[in-house]
Design a protein around this motif. Structure first.
Motif, PDB file in Angstrom:
ATOM      1  N   MET A  55      23.952  57.998  46.164  1.00 12.15           N
ATOM      2  CA  MET A  55      24.531  58.815  45.095  1.00 12.15           C
ATOM      3  C   MET A  55      23.451  59.761  44.591  1.00 12.15           C
ATOM      4  O   MET A  55      22.272  59.401  44.511  1.00 12.15           O
ATOM      5  N   LEU A  56      23.858  60.985  44.269  1.00 10.07           N
ATOM      6  CA  LEU A  56      22.915  61.987  43.784  1.00 10.07           C
ATOM      7  C   LEU A  56      22.160  61.447  42.579  1.00 10.07           C
ATOM      8  O   LEU A  56      22.757  60.988  41.610  1.00 10.07           O
ATOM      9  N   ASN A  57      20.842  61.468  42.688  1.00 12.36           N
ATOM     10  CA  ASN A  57      19.972  60.959  41.633  1.00 12.36           C
ATOM     11  C   ASN A  57      18.617  61.625  41.847  1.00 12.36           C
ATOM     12  O   ASN A  57      17.927  61.338  42.829  1.00 12.36           O
ATOM     13  N   THR A  58      18.230  62.499  40.945  1.00  7.84           N
ATOM     14  CA  THR A  58      16.977  63.226  41.135  1.00  7.84           C
ATOM     15  C   THR A  58      15.764  62.314  41.079  1.00  7.84           C
ATOM     16  O   THR A  58      14.683  62.709  41.536  1.00  7.84           O
ATOM     17  N   ASP A  59      15.915  61.097  40.570  1.00 10.54           N
ATOM     18  CA  ASP A  59      14.806  60.143  40.608  1.00 10.54           C
ATOM     19  C   ASP A  59      14.445  59.755  42.042  1.00 10.54           C
ATOM     20  O   ASP A  59      13.341  59.264  42.298  1.00 10.54           O
ATOM     21  N   LEU A  60      15.384  59.963  42.977  1.00 11.95           N
ATOM     22  CA  LEU A  60      15.122  59.644  44.381  1.00 11.95           C
ATOM     23  C   LEU A  60      14.284  60.713  45.080  1.00 11.95           C
ATOM     24  O   LEU A  60      13.801  60.495  46.185  1.00 11.95           O
ATOM     25  N   GLU A  61      14.132  61.861  44.448  1.00  7.49           N
ATOM     26  CA  GLU A  61      13.316  62.937  45.002  1.00  7.49           C
ATOM     27  C   GLU A  61      11.867  62.695  44.595  1.00  7.49           C
ATOM     28  O   GLU A  61      11.542  62.665  43.423  1.00  7.49           O
ATOM     29  N   VAL A  62      11.027  62.469  45.582  1.00 10.32           N
ATOM     30  CA  VAL A  62       9.621  62.173  45.331  1.00 10.32           C
ATOM     31  C   VAL A  62       8.770  63.290  45.921  1.00 10.32           C
ATOM     32  O   VAL A  62       8.950  63.652  47.099  1.00 10.32           O
ATOM     33  N   ASP A  63       7.860  63.833  45.129  1.00 13.95           N
ATOM     34  CA  ASP A  63       6.996  64.935  45.564  1.00 13.95           C
ATOM     35  C   ASP A  63       7.822  66.092  46.115  1.00 13.95           C
ATOM     36  O   ASP A  63       7.510  66.664  47.169  1.00 13.95           O
ATOM     37  N   ASP A  64       8.911  66.404  45.436  1.00 16.66           N
ATOM     38  CA  ASP A  64       9.813  67.492  45.829  1.00 16.66           C
ATOM     39  C   ASP A  64      10.426  67.285  47.211  1.00 16.66           C
ATOM     40  O   ASP A  64      10.771  68.240  47.899  1.00 16.66           O
ATOM     41  N   LYS A  65      10.562  66.036  47.627  1.00 16.03           N
ATOM     42  CA  LYS A  65      11.188  65.720  48.915  1.00 16.03           C
ATOM     43  C   LYS A  65      12.426  64.866  48.674  1.00 16.03           C
ATOM     44  O   LYS A  65      12.448  64.011  47.796  1.00 16.03           O
ATOM     45  N   PHE A  66      13.432  65.117  49.492  1.00 16.19           N
ATOM     46  CA  PHE A  66      14.665  64.351  49.420  1.00 16.19           C
ATOM     47  C   PHE A  66      14.503  63.040  50.180  1.00 16.19           C
ATOM     48  O   PHE A  66      13.682  62.944  51.099  1.00 16.19           O
ATOM     49  N   PRO A  67      15.321  62.034  49.866  1.00 14.73           N
ATOM     50  CA  PRO A  67      15.322  60.811  50.680  1.00 14.73           C
ATOM     51  C   PRO A  67      15.614  61.167  52.144  1.00 14.73           C
ATOM     52  O   PRO A  67      16.289  62.174  52.424  1.00 14.73           O
ATOM     53  N   SER A  68      15.132  60.359  53.065  1.00 20.30           N
ATOM     54  CA  SER A  68      15.249  60.695  54.493  1.00 20.30           C
ATOM     55  C   SER A  68      16.699  60.895  54.932  1.00 20.30           C
ATOM     56  O   SER A  68      16.977  61.809  55.725  1.00 20.30           O
ATOM     57  N   GLU A  69      17.633  60.075  54.444  1.00 24.55           N
ATOM     58  CA  GLU A  69      19.043  60.244  54.825  1.00 24.55           C
ATOM     59  C   GLU A  69      19.566  61.598  54.365  1.00 24.55           C
ATOM     60  O   GLU A  69      20.334  62.260  55.060  1.00 24.55           O
ATOM     61  N   VAL A  70      19.154  61.995  53.176  1.00 21.10           N
ATOM     62  CA  VAL A  70      19.598  63.270  52.613  1.00 21.10           C
ATOM     63  C   VAL A  70      18.982  64.431  53.388  1.00 21.10           C
ATOM     64  O   VAL A  70      19.671  65.397  53.730  1.00 21.10           O
ATOM     65  N   GLU A  71      17.700  64.343  53.693  1.00 21.62           N
ATOM     66  CA  GLU A  71      17.039  65.421  54.432  1.00 21.62           C
ATOM     67  C   GLU A  71      17.646  65.583  55.817  1.00 21.62           C
ATOM     68  O   GLU A  71      17.873  66.702  56.280  1.00 21.62           O
ATOM     69  N   SER A  72      17.935  64.474  56.480  1.00 22.21           N
ATOM     70  CA  SER A  72      18.579  64.534  57.792  1.00 22.21           C
ATOM     71  C   SER A  72      19.951  65.210  57.693  1.00 22.21           C
ATOM     72  O   SER A  72      20.299  66.076  58.505  1.00 22.21           O
ATOM     73  N   PHE A  73      20.729  64.822  56.697  1.00 17.98           N
ATOM     74  CA  PHE A  73      22.041  65.425  56.457  1.00 17.98           C
ATOM     75  C   PHE A  73      21.898  66.922  56.198  1.00 17.98           C
ATOM     76  O   PHE A  73      22.599  67.736  56.785  1.00 17.98           O
ATOM     77  N   ARG A  74      20.977  67.307  55.337  1.00 15.75           N
ATOM     78  CA  ARG A  74      20.779  68.722  55.001  1.00 15.75           C
ATOM     79  C   ARG A  74      20.364  69.536  56.228  1.00 15.75           C
ATOM     80  O   ARG A  74      20.804  70.669  56.403  1.00 15.75           O
ATOM     81  N   GLN A  75      19.530  68.971  57.090  1.00 11.97           N
ATOM     82  CA  GLN A  75      19.108  69.698  58.297  1.00 11.97           C
ATOM     83  C   GLN A  75      20.292  69.929  59.235  1.00 11.97           C
ATOM     84  O   GLN A  75      20.415  71.004  59.834  1.00 11.97           O
ATOM     85  N   LYS A  76      21.172  68.936  59.371  1.00 10.54           N
ATOM     86  CA  LYS A  76      22.359  69.116  60.213  1.00 10.54           C
ATOM     87  C   LYS A  76      23.264  70.193  59.632  1.00 10.54           C
ATOM     88  O   LYS A  76      23.836  70.996  60.379  1.00 10.54           O
ATOM     89  N   ILE A  77      23.396  70.213  58.320  1.00  9.07           N
ATOM     90  CA  ILE A  77      24.220  71.220  57.657  1.00  9.07           C
ATOM     91  C   ILE A  77      23.626  72.611  57.881  1.00  9.07           C
ATOM     92  O   ILE A  77      24.344  73.575  58.169  1.00  9.07           O
ATOM     93  N   LEU A  78      22.302  72.725  57.763  1.00 10.16           N
ATOM     94  CA  LEU A  78      21.642  74.019  57.959  1.00 10.16           C
ATOM     95  C   LEU A  78      21.890  74.597  59.350  1.00 10.16           C
ATOM     96  O   LEU A  78      21.919  75.812  59.525  1.00 10.16           O
ATOM     97  N   GLN A  79      22.059  73.733  60.340  1.00  6.90           N
ATOM     98  CA  GLN A  79      22.262  74.179  61.716  1.00  6.90           C
ATOM     99  C   GLN A  79      23.702  74.577  62.013  1.00  6.90           C
ATOM    100  O   GLN A  79      24.013  75.026  63.100  1.00  6.90           O
ATOM    101  N   SER A  80      24.584  74.418  61.044  1.00  7.88           N
ATOM    102  CA  SER A  80      26.009  74.696  61.232  1.00  7.88           C
ATOM    103  C   SER A  80      26.371  76.107  60.811  1.00  7.88           C
ATOM    104  O   SER A  80      25.758  76.676  59.922  1.00  7.88           O
ATOM    105  N   ASP A  81      27.386  76.627  61.472  1.00  3.60           N
ATOM    106  CA  ASP A  81      27.946  77.917  61.079  1.00  3.60           C
ATOM    107  C   ASP A  81      29.109  77.744  60.109  1.00  3.60           C
ATOM    108  O   ASP A  81      29.332  78.585  59.248  1.00  3.60           O
ATOM    109  N   CYS A  82      29.864  76.671  60.307  1.00  4.81           N
ATOM    110  CA  CYS A  82      31.084  76.428  59.536  1.00  4.81           C
ATOM    111  C   CYS A  82      31.243  74.934  59.266  1.00  4.81           C
ATOM    112  O   CYS A  82      30.588  74.121  59.898  1.00  4.81           O
ATOM    113  N   PHE A  83      32.178  74.634  58.368  1.00  6.54           N
ATOM    114  CA  PHE A  83      32.437  73.239  58.019  1.00  6.54           C
ATOM    115  C   PHE A  83      33.927  72.956  58.058  1.00  6.54           C
ATOM    116  O   PHE A  83      34.738  73.816  57.739  1.00  6.54           O
TER     117      PHE A  83
END
Length: 180
Positions: A55-83
């Motif tokens: 669940m979205l919680n900014t306390d999970l962001e450490v040193d301006d980095k997202f949790p690994s599951e979130v970062e992986s998800f965001r990278q897949k989204i970045l590679q997409s043209d559409c949803f």
């Protein structure tokens, strides 16, 4: 095979708002992938499972980095043209897991959904409800495993996918013009 008017290749990310593995919404995504693979040139769909996103919680962001599951998800989204979103409607909106995924993807430093075709299309579909299945009305739309079996519904889904492909083509053209 039907083809959109342009030969560009569009990468679509499919996200299901239901966490149930045999949900009708997972069935819609499986059907969308099958329809695309068999009858729509120039487009591929990858389903991304959002069940592991915290669940979205900014306390999970450490040193301006997202949790690994979130970062992986965001990278897949970045590679997409559409949803492509498939979600039940709860209280006249999308489910909490889908809202949570959109929230994670929409956090700075890069708001990932901005300008992406699927996000625009899903807003139109949610507002207009142009693709709505009376899943519990006859004839049966899904089998016991949650697979879409209704041929009319498959044709309507194919029309949505072709529209997504056309919107994606136009968005890619605009992005290329902006880079020149």
């Amino acid at each position: 095979m039907e083809s959109p008017s342009s030969p560009k290749f569009i990468k679509v990310t499919a996200i299901c708002g239901s966490l149930r593995k045999a949900s009708f919404h997972h069935g819609l995504i499986r059907s969308a992938i099958d329809i695309t693979n068999n009858s729509i040139n120039g487009m591929s769909i990858e389903h991304i499972d959002i069940s592991s996103l915290p669940m979205l919680n900014t306390d999970l962001e450490v040193d301006d980095k997202f949790p690994s599951e979130v970062e992986s998800f965001r990278q897949k989204i970045l590679q997409s043209d559409c949803f492509l979103f498939a979600s039940p409607e709860y209280n006249y909106t999308v489910t909490a897991p889908l809202k949570n995924a959109i929230d994670w993807a929409s956090k700075l430093p890069n708001v990932i959904f901005f300008g992406k075709a699927g996000f625009i299309l899903i807003c139109i579909l949610l507002i207009s409800r142009s693709f709505f299945l009376d899943a519990f009305e006859d004839p049966p739309k899904f089998d016991d495993d949650g697979n879409l079996v209704d041929e009319e519904a498959k044709e309507r889904l194919k029309a949505v996918l072709l529209a997504l492909s056309k919107v994606g083509d136009k968005l890619i053209e605009v992005e290329k013009l902006q880079c020149v």
